[in-house]
Design a protein around this motif. Structure first.
Motif, short mmCIF file in Angstrom:
data_model
loop_
_atom_site.label_atom_id
_atom_site.label_comp_id
_atom_site.label_asym_id
_atom_site.label_seq_id
_atom_site.Cartn_x
_atom_site.Cartn_y
_atom_site.Cartn_z
N GLU A 160 91.34 89.98 118.04
CA GLU A 160 92.02 89.02 117.17
C GLU A 160 91.16 87.80 116.89
OE1 GLU A 160 96.20 86.46 117.01
OE2 GLU A 160 96.03 88.25 118.28
N ARG A 161 90.33 87.38 117.86
CA ARG A 161 89.62 86.11 117.72
C ARG A 161 88.19 86.24 117.19
NH1 ARG A 161 92.13 82.30 116.54
NH2 ARG A 161 90.56 80.87 117.36
N ARG A 162 87.60 87.41 117.29
CA ARG A 162 86.18 87.55 116.95
C ARG A 162 85.87 87.09 115.52
NH1 ARG A 162 82.35 90.78 119.40
NH2 ARG A 162 83.98 92.02 120.41
N TRP A 163 86.59 87.65 114.54
CA TRP A 163 86.24 87.36 113.15
C TRP A 163 86.68 85.97 112.73
CZ3 TRP A 163 82.54 89.92 111.11
CH2 TRP A 163 82.29 91.22 111.56
N ARG A 164 87.71 85.44 113.33
CA ARG A 164 88.07 84.04 113.09
C ARG A 164 86.92 83.14 113.53
NH1 ARG A 164 90.52 79.90 110.40
NH2 ARG A 164 91.38 78.32 111.80
N ALA A 165 86.36 83.40 114.68
CA ALA A 165 85.23 82.61 115.19
C ALA A 165 84.01 82.75 114.29
CB ALA A 165 84.91 83.02 116.62
N VAL A 166 83.72 83.96 113.85
CA VAL A 166 82.56 84.18 112.97
C VAL A 166 82.70 83.36 111.69
CG1 VAL A 166 81.40 85.91 111.52
CG2 VAL A 166 82.00 86.46 113.88
N ARG A 167 83.85 83.36 111.09
CA ARG A 167 84.07 82.62 109.85
C ARG A 167 83.91 81.12 110.07
NH1 ARG A 167 88.01 86.73 109.07
NH2 ARG A 167 89.63 85.46 110.03
N LEU A 168 84.47 80.60 111.16
CA LEU A 168 84.40 79.17 111.42
C LEU A 168 82.97 78.71 111.69
CD1 LEU A 168 87.57 78.64 113.67
CD2 LEU A 168 87.22 77.80 111.34
N VAL A 169 82.25 79.44 112.54
CA VAL A 169 80.87 79.06 112.87
C VAL A 169 80.00 79.09 111.61
CG1 VAL A 169 78.81 79.73 114.14
CG2 VAL A 169 81.03 79.79 115.27
N THR A 170 80.15 80.13 110.81
CA THR A 170 79.34 80.27 109.59
C THR A 170 79.66 79.16 108.60
OG1 THR A 170 79.30 82.68 109.88
CG2 THR A 170 78.72 81.81 107.71
N ALA A 171 80.95 78.91 108.36
CA ALA A 171 81.35 77.89 107.38
C ALA A 171 80.89 76.51 107.83
CB ALA A 171 82.86 77.92 107.18
N ALA A 172 81.02 76.22 109.13
CA ALA A 172 80.60 74.91 109.63
C ALA A 172 79.11 74.68 109.41
CB ALA A 172 80.94 74.77 111.12
N TYR A 173 78.31 75.69 109.68
CA TYR A 173 76.86 75.55 109.52
C TYR A 173 76.50 75.34 108.05
CZ TYR A 173 71.88 76.37 109.71
OH TYR A 173 70.53 76.23 109.59
N VAL A 174 77.09 76.11 107.16
CA VAL A 174 76.78 76.01 105.73
C VAL A 174 77.20 74.64 105.19
CG1 VAL A 174 77.33 76.91 103.44
CG2 VAL A 174 76.87 78.49 105.32
N VAL A 175 78.41 74.20 105.54
CA VAL A 175 78.88 72.89 105.09
C VAL A 175 77.96 71.79 105.59
CG1 VAL A 175 80.74 71.19 105.33
CG2 VAL A 175 81.30 73.56 104.81
#
Length: 400
Positions: free
Chosen positions: A347-362
């Motif tokens: 349940e948590r893996r892809w939520r974490a992937v999206r957050l880490v990626t979006a934070a870095y890009v922003v």
């Protein structure tokens, strides 16, 4: 089994205390090991977005937090080059099921609120775990402590931060240095600060800074930048770091009231800290759980702070983990602990992937000095980035 703790949580930060409280609400006992002698409230405050309040409501403490912290109505992003507002985003918009809710919450207040809801003795202070091994008989974890003692556990939850012993045992790679550093502080205004109910961001000139009122009398600020040899010994002391931040902000077009927040603030004993994140690819391929062991919070998904989602995601982790483990350990529960942790990881893996990626890009776009990116940021991207922050917070981790 005699002498074995069913569930041990390493770390009494946001993820650890949220998991412990969630388990308590489910009627499941656990032990929390904290390496320091008291609760650690470094960082002063953090932005608590809609998704975090959904998690806090699930844990039964949301209203206690709301009572002491301001509700924001808008986010305003300013260009540090021109001093003009590059984007204004209303925070009164409707989320998936409820209106958005964003406040800046004092970290110590939240940690103490979570701790006070736990049974006495749940947290064992001055208990630093240094190594893990699996006993030959069965699947019991033998936890080696810094004082030479050992603790046996059936389930181990690693909420032990960015330098996690548990994450290392699981084989997750070390977090990556982003090349940026951050410092922060909290200013008190006994007679009131005069800021409105809004998040203020200042972006450009190679840095990103935020000014966020917590209450009618306290204001939190943060400053992230790319350190360089030209900065000299700025990071050696609080006084030098304050002068460095003020010099950078003064050279840009930052309003006097924002500078005053830095000038009068208390600053962290950790003058500045390098920003790290775990590679999204490592989160996709790596083991979040194995053999009755898992990670949560910064031990799982350290990320750069541009979305303000590190602490919020840790609270989500706690709710989901407690729900999954409750199915296995609560009275009348069913399933194994390992299956519960696998469900949590799924349940948590892809939520974490999206957050880490979006934070870095922003963060890259906000602090880039590239002329083309700077032009696009000031003309078009600032509003888009602000909306990405709001959209990533429109998430519900569910009930216990």
């Amino acid at each position: 089994m005699e002498g074995v703790e069913e569930i041990v949580i390493a770390g009494a930060g946001l993820a650890g205390l949220a998991t412990a409280l969630g388990l308590h609400r489910k009627g499941v006992r656990c032990v929390v090991l904290e390496s320091s002698a008291t609760l650690r409230a470094s960082g002063y405050a953090f932005t608590t977005w809609t998704n975090a309040f959904r998690a806090l409501d699930a844990l039964g403490v949301g209203d206690k937090i709301r009572e002491h912290h301001l509700l924001y109505e808008r986010l305003v992003a300013f260009s540090a080059s021109t001093g003009e507002a590059a984007a204004k985003v209303s925070l009164k918009m409707q989320g998936k099921s409820v209106p958005h809710e964003i406040r800046c919450v004092k970290r110590n207040f939240l940690l103490e609120t979570l701790e006070n809801e736990l049974p006495e003795g749940t947290i064992r202070y001055s208990s630093k775990m240094v190594a893990i091994e699996i006993e030959e008989e069965g699947n019991v974890k033998l936890l080696h402590m810094a004082d030479g003692s050992t603790i046996r556990a059936n389930v181990l939850v690693g909420c032990d931060g960015v330098n996690s012993v548990v994450a290392r045992w699981l084989g997750l790679p070390k977090p990556i240095l982003s090349g940026r550093s951050a410092t922060r502080g909290l200013a008190e205004y006994p007679d009131g600060h005069g800021f409105g109910p809004e998040m203020l961001q200042f972006i450009g000139q190679g840095f990103r800074s935020g000014v966020l009122p917590c209450s009618d009398t306290s204001v939190y600020w943060n400053f992230t930048w790319y350190p360089s040899p030209a900065d000299g010994d700025a990071e050696e002391s609080v006084a030098k770091m304050r002068r460095h931040v003020l010099a950078r902000l003064t050279a840009a077009k930052i309003p006097a009231e924002a500078l005053d927040v830095v000038e009068r603030s208390e600053m962290s004993e950790v003058v500045s800290s390098p920003l790290r994140f775990r590679s999204p690819l490592a989160l996709v391929r790596g083991s979040i759980c194995r053999g009755g062991v898992c990670v949560a919070g910064d031990a799982f998904h350290p990320m750069t702070p541009e979305l303000g989602q590190g602490g919020c995601a840790a609270l989500e982790d706690g709710v989901v983990l407690a729900r999954c483990l409750g199915e296995a350990f609560a009275v009348g529960g069913h399933g194994s602990a390992e299956a519960a942790l696998e469900k949590y990881a799924q349940e948590r893996r892809w939520r974490a992937v999206r957050l880490v990626t979006a934070a870095y890009v922003v963060g890259f776009v906000q602090q880039s000095s590239n002329p083309a990116i700077k032009f696009l940021r000031e003309k078009f991207l600032s509003g888009l980035l602000a909306r990405v922050m709001v959209d990533m917070a429109d998430y519900d981790c569910g009930k216990l």
